[in-house]
Scaffold this motif. Structure first.
Motif, mmCIF file in Angstrom:
data_model
loop_
_atom_site.group_PDB
_atom_site.id
_atom_site.type_symbol
_atom_site.label_atom_id
_atom_site.label_comp_id
_atom_site.label_asym_id
_atom_site.label_seq_id
_atom_site.Cartn_x
_atom_site.Cartn_y
_atom_site.Cartn_z
ATOM 1 N N UNK A 96 15.373 30.185 -6.149
ATOM 2 C CA UNK A 96 17.013 29.736 -6.297
ATOM 3 C C UNK A 96 17.211 29.089 -6.341
ATOM 4 N N UNK A 97 16.653 27.824 -6.164
ATOM 5 C CA UNK A 97 17.545 25.924 -5.581
ATOM 6 C C UNK A 97 17.337 26.113 -7.181
ATOM 7 N N UNK A 98 15.606 26.076 -7.943
ATOM 8 C CA UNK A 98 14.836 25.616 -8.821
ATOM 9 C C UNK A 98 16.071 26.654 -10.762
ATOM 10 N N UNK A 99 16.762 27.393 -10.144
ATOM 11 C CA UNK A 99 16.711 28.051 -11.307
ATOM 12 C C UNK A 99 18.178 28.243 -11.511
ATOM 13 N N UNK A 100 18.805 27.936 -9.975
ATOM 14 C CA UNK A 100 20.144 27.796 -9.982
ATOM 15 C C UNK A 100 21.335 27.054 -8.876
ATOM 16 N N UNK A 101 20.761 25.910 -9.043
ATOM 17 C CA UNK A 101 20.988 24.966 -8.416
ATOM 18 C C UNK A 101 22.206 24.058 -8.128
ATOM 19 N N UNK A 102 22.365 24.463 -7.502
ATOM 20 C CA UNK A 102 24.065 24.079 -7.018
ATOM 21 C C UNK A 102 24.593 23.025 -6.637
ATOM 22 N N UNK A 103 24.051 21.766 -6.324
ATOM 23 C CA UNK A 103 23.979 20.902 -6.446
ATOM 24 C C UNK A 103 23.981 19.622 -7.748
ATOM 25 N N UNK A 104 25.198 19.037 -7.649
ATOM 26 C CA UNK A 104 24.573 18.546 -9.222
ATOM 27 C C UNK A 104 23.108 16.723 -8.464
ATOM 28 N N UNK A 105 23.278 16.748 -7.546
ATOM 29 C CA UNK A 105 22.102 15.844 -7.288
ATOM 30 C C UNK A 105 20.693 16.517 -7.669
ATOM 31 N N UNK A 106 21.266 17.698 -7.268
ATOM 32 C CA UNK A 106 19.696 18.512 -7.576
ATOM 33 C C UNK A 106 19.062 18.986 -8.835
ATOM 34 N N UNK A 107 20.675 19.331 -9.532
ATOM 35 C CA UNK A 107 20.404 19.072 -11.174
ATOM 36 C C UNK A 107 20.277 17.764 -11.682
ATOM 37 N N UNK A 138 31.390 17.605 2.019
ATOM 38 C CA UNK A 138 30.979 18.926 2.446
ATOM 39 C C UNK A 138 30.243 19.372 3.038
ATOM 40 N N UNK A 139 30.290 19.986 4.021
ATOM 41 C CA UNK A 139 29.300 20.566 5.227
ATOM 42 C C UNK A 139 28.896 21.485 3.930
ATOM 43 N N UNK A 140 27.914 21.824 4.617
ATOM 44 C CA UNK A 140 26.779 22.898 3.795
ATOM 45 C C UNK A 140 27.169 24.017 4.523
ATOM 46 N N UNK A 141 27.267 24.996 2.212
ATOM 47 C CA UNK A 141 28.023 26.180 2.750
ATOM 48 C C UNK A 141 27.481 27.244 2.144
ATOM 49 N N UNK A 142 27.214 28.535 2.375
ATOM 50 C CA UNK A 142 26.488 28.925 1.388
ATOM 51 C C UNK A 142 26.963 29.686 0.236
ATOM 52 N N UNK A 143 25.824 29.568 -1.027
ATOM 53 C CA UNK A 143 25.749 30.013 -2.699
ATOM 54 C C UNK A 143 25.523 31.558 -2.369
ATOM 55 N N UNK A 191 21.096 33.106 2.413
ATOM 56 C CA UNK A 191 20.042 31.729 2.758
ATOM 57 C C UNK A 191 20.030 30.573 1.735
ATOM 58 N N UNK A 192 20.983 29.932 0.959
ATOM 59 C CA UNK A 192 20.923 29.520 -0.639
ATOM 60 C C UNK A 192 22.062 28.712 0.087
ATOM 61 N N UNK A 193 22.036 27.023 0.758
ATOM 62 C CA UNK A 193 23.607 26.591 0.794
ATOM 63 C C UNK A 193 23.922 25.154 0.125
ATOM 64 N N UNK A 194 24.759 24.756 -0.178
ATOM 65 C CA UNK A 194 25.071 23.421 -0.718
ATOM 66 C C UNK A 194 25.865 22.985 0.446
ATOM 67 N N UNK A 195 25.988 21.732 -0.225
ATOM 68 C CA UNK A 195 27.481 20.905 0.642
ATOM 69 C C UNK A 195 27.706 19.956 -0.598
ATOM 70 N N UNK A 196 28.513 20.754 -1.607
ATOM 71 C CA UNK A 196 29.366 20.604 -2.760
ATOM 72 C C UNK A 196 30.569 21.364 -2.943
ATOM 73 N N UNK A 197 31.761 20.568 -3.151
ATOM 74 C CA UNK A 197 33.162 21.058 -3.254
ATOM 75 C C UNK A 197 33.238 21.181 -4.578
ATOM 76 N N UNK A 198 32.286 21.477 -5.859
ATOM 77 C CA UNK A 198 32.069 22.011 -7.256
ATOM 78 C C UNK A 198 31.895 22.731 -7.659
#
Length: 612
Positions: free
Chosen positions: A522-533, A584-589, A592-599
């Motif tokens: 999930x993290x590599x195919x659907x990254x949520x945080x801009x830093x991960x991307x 931002x806190x860690x929020x569910x995406x 089992x997949x969470x991200x700390x991003x408002x955008x």
């Protein structure tokens, strides 16, 4: 022994012969001296050398040969006493400062600097002028300024050890700081101390003669080489034989001590090598279970560098913690084991099975390291003792872990080398680390980490200094070991693509916090945080047109992070006003997949750069 080694030892013996000769002469003086060294015979005053008196007599008719032999005893015993005091005081002060660091190190440096500014002979003259003659006062006078060089040697070696990968390796194998000090640090200090002590022998003997020449040495009538020179001074024109024997003896000792020191310095002195502690930890609650880290915080000098990190590793699972250098990924794994600087302030919880690593303190951490938790350090070659063979290193680790009966250490070592895929392990056990390639050293380091059959294996950038082919081999080895042994694996890496190939879960770390965590796919195919991307954009793609520029993140700014703000906001192209004022806190995406991003992202990006 090789011909070159035999030649070096022969030269060392030749250089040491004059010193050994004088030591033996002084020790046997009561037996071989023909006369009482202080017995006067005015009828034989200033007798020339003859069969009766081989070196003649002095103005009081005392036999010069007897006085020379007893003088060797007095001079060398005093030199040995001064050297013993200087070495002991110097090594204790230097080792305490270098090994402990902090204020003990500052006090040690201050003492060394102050003492080194004092002229040694002037200090000796002052002490003897106040306290008077006597052997004890001579030892005090010369050793008072003789210890700083040894302290500097000890401090330099201990500071270097404390900052080395080898020190970290010893700790992760379960060695206590006390045992590291006495079994590894002090023996390693023996060679440079021996070199400098050899030089000091000549200087001390010369200083004793100088003080005696000034009338501040051993009081007459006891024989001493410097005092013999004083007695001979009025008769240099008529009885030269009085001055030659003690003068030549002093010159011979000084020359021999310098030649011996030079020989020691050019000859590779073998270090004293002692094994790892031979004991098995006993601790309650050692039942295998998940490894949980909760609200982990690490601060240096009041500044938090890890702030509220959580992660969990179950047996048989692999977690990759990825991020740039300085993101806090290594600190977050080593801090719960007590493998960071003692000045750090660590808080939170770290529980392995039923054992609280942080609540239990250093004793519990030491008992866990090298047994229930293994660590593979980044610089494998630097973490291996260069003066011990691969087999000796593994035997010590196996013996320390206590997982096999005594006497089967070598058999277990060979099993471990076969397990990690080291070619021809039977021949490699006698090899030294410097003869192995980087990949082979890394395999040996993994074998050492597996010696205690750990429940959790932490691999800190295990392939950073290796070529691409070897990196793939090491990653495949770690994946195979994790599956075959059933241990938990924590992989620390800056390469998110490589981590995704062997990890079940990925935690992305930035500025001391986890900013995204979830299943690797999930993290590599659907990254949520801009830093991960941004990390994924740094991965080369075979689809990219040659010469295509990678899309990179803006450079990191100096640390000016506000407590109530997103640390990544200054580098983020999508940051909003809210990102700069609210963290931002860690929020569910997804489950089992969470991200700390408002955008929230609008387009999922696959792994690798696609040229867009």
């Amino acid at each position: 022994m090789t011909a070159s080694g035999a030649g070096r030892r022969r030269r060392t013996v030749i250089c040491a012969l004059p010193l050994l000769g004088f030591v033996m002469a002084g020790a046997l003086a009561p037996v071989i001296a023909p006369y009482d060294p202080i017995a006067n015979d005015l009828m034989a005053s200033l007798a020339r050398p003859s069969m009766e008196h081989l070196l003649g007599t002095d103005q009081l008719g005392r036999d010069q040969l007897s006085r020379l032999l007893y003088g060797a005893q007095a001079s060398l015993i005093l030199a040995a006493a001064v050297l013993a005091v200087s070495v002991t005081v110097g090594v204790v002060i230097g080792a305490a400062g270098g090994f402990l660091g902090g204020w003990p190190d500052r006090v040690a440096l201050w003492l060394m600097d102050v003492t080194l500014t004092l002229p040694s002979l002037i200090v000796a003259l002052a002490i003897l002028g106040v306290r008077g003659h006597g052997s004890a006062n001579l030892v005090l006078a010369l050793s008072l300024t003789g210890w700083p060089p040894f302290a500097r040697l000890a401090r330099g070696r201990f500071v270097s050890l404390r900052r080395s990968a080898y020190f970290d390796a010893l700790q992760v194998l379960g060695a206590s700081r006390f045992r590291i000090l006495f079994q590894h640090a002090l023996p390693a200090l023996a060679a440079p101390v021996l070199v400098y002590a050899s030089i000091e022998i000549g200087f001390i003997v010369l200083s004793l003669a100088f003080l005696s020449f000034l009338g501040l040495g051993i009081p007459p009538p006891e024989p001493e080489w410097g005092q013999m020179l004083i007695d001979a001074r009025p008769y240099l024109d008529s009885a030269l034989w009085l001055a030659l024997p003690p003068g030549l003896a002093i010159a011979a000792v000084v020359l021999a001590s310098n030649l011996l020191a030079e020989q020691f310095a050019t000859d590779n002195l073998p270090l004293v090598r002692l094994g790892m502690p031979r004991r098995r930890a006993r601790m309650n609650g050692s039942t295998a279970g998940p490894y949980r880290v909760e609200e982990l915080a690490v601060a240096f000098a009041g500044r938090k560098v890890v702030d509220g990190i959580d992660y969990r590793v179950a047996p048989g699972r692999a977690l990759a913690i990825v991020g740039e250098s300085g993101s806090g990924k290594t600190l977050s794994t080593l801090a719960p084991l007590g493998l960071i600087d003692a000045t750090a302030r660590v808080s939170g919880r770290a529980v392995l099975g039923q054992v609280d690593l942080l609540g239990g303190g250093p004793a519990i951490q030491e008992a866990v390291r090298g047994r229930r938790v293994g660590v593979v350090l980044q610089d494998a070659r630097g973490a291996l003792n260069p003066v011990r063979t691969v087999g000796a290193l593994l035997d010590d680790a196996v013996r320390h872990a206590g997982v096999v009966p005594r006497g089967r250490e070598r058999a277990r070592s060979l099993e471990l080398l076969k397990m990690v895929g080291l070619p021809e392990p039977e021949s490699q056990v006698s090899a030294y680390p410097h003869t192995l390639s980087g990949g082979m050293c890394q395999r040996v380091m993994i074998a050492l980490a597996l010696a205690g059959e750990p429940e959790i294996l932490i691999a800190d950038e295990p392939t950073s200094a290796l070529d691409v082919t070897t990196q793939a081999q090491i990653h495949a080895l770690l994946a195979d070991l994790r599956e075959s042994i059933g241990m938990g694996l924590i992989l620390i890496s800056h390469d998110i693509a490589a981590a995704a190939r062997i990890a079940d879960d990925i935690a992305v770390c930035y500025a001391g916090r986890i900013v995204e965590v979830g299943p690797a796919a999930d993290v590599v195919s659907r990254p949520d945080h801009p830093y991960t991307r941004g990390l994924l954009d740094a991965v080369p793609s075979p689809k990219a047109v040659p010469g295509t520029r990678f899309r990179t993140l803006p450079p990191a700014e100096p640390a000016r992070r506000k407590v109530s703000a997103c640390a990544f906001a200054p580098r983020c192209a999508h940051a909003t006003k809210r990102c700069h004022v609210e963290e931002p806190p860690l929020q569910p995406v997804t489950p089992g997949h969470t991200s700390a991003c408002w955008v929230r992202p609008t387009v999922a990006r696959p792994i690798g750069y696609d040229g867009a």
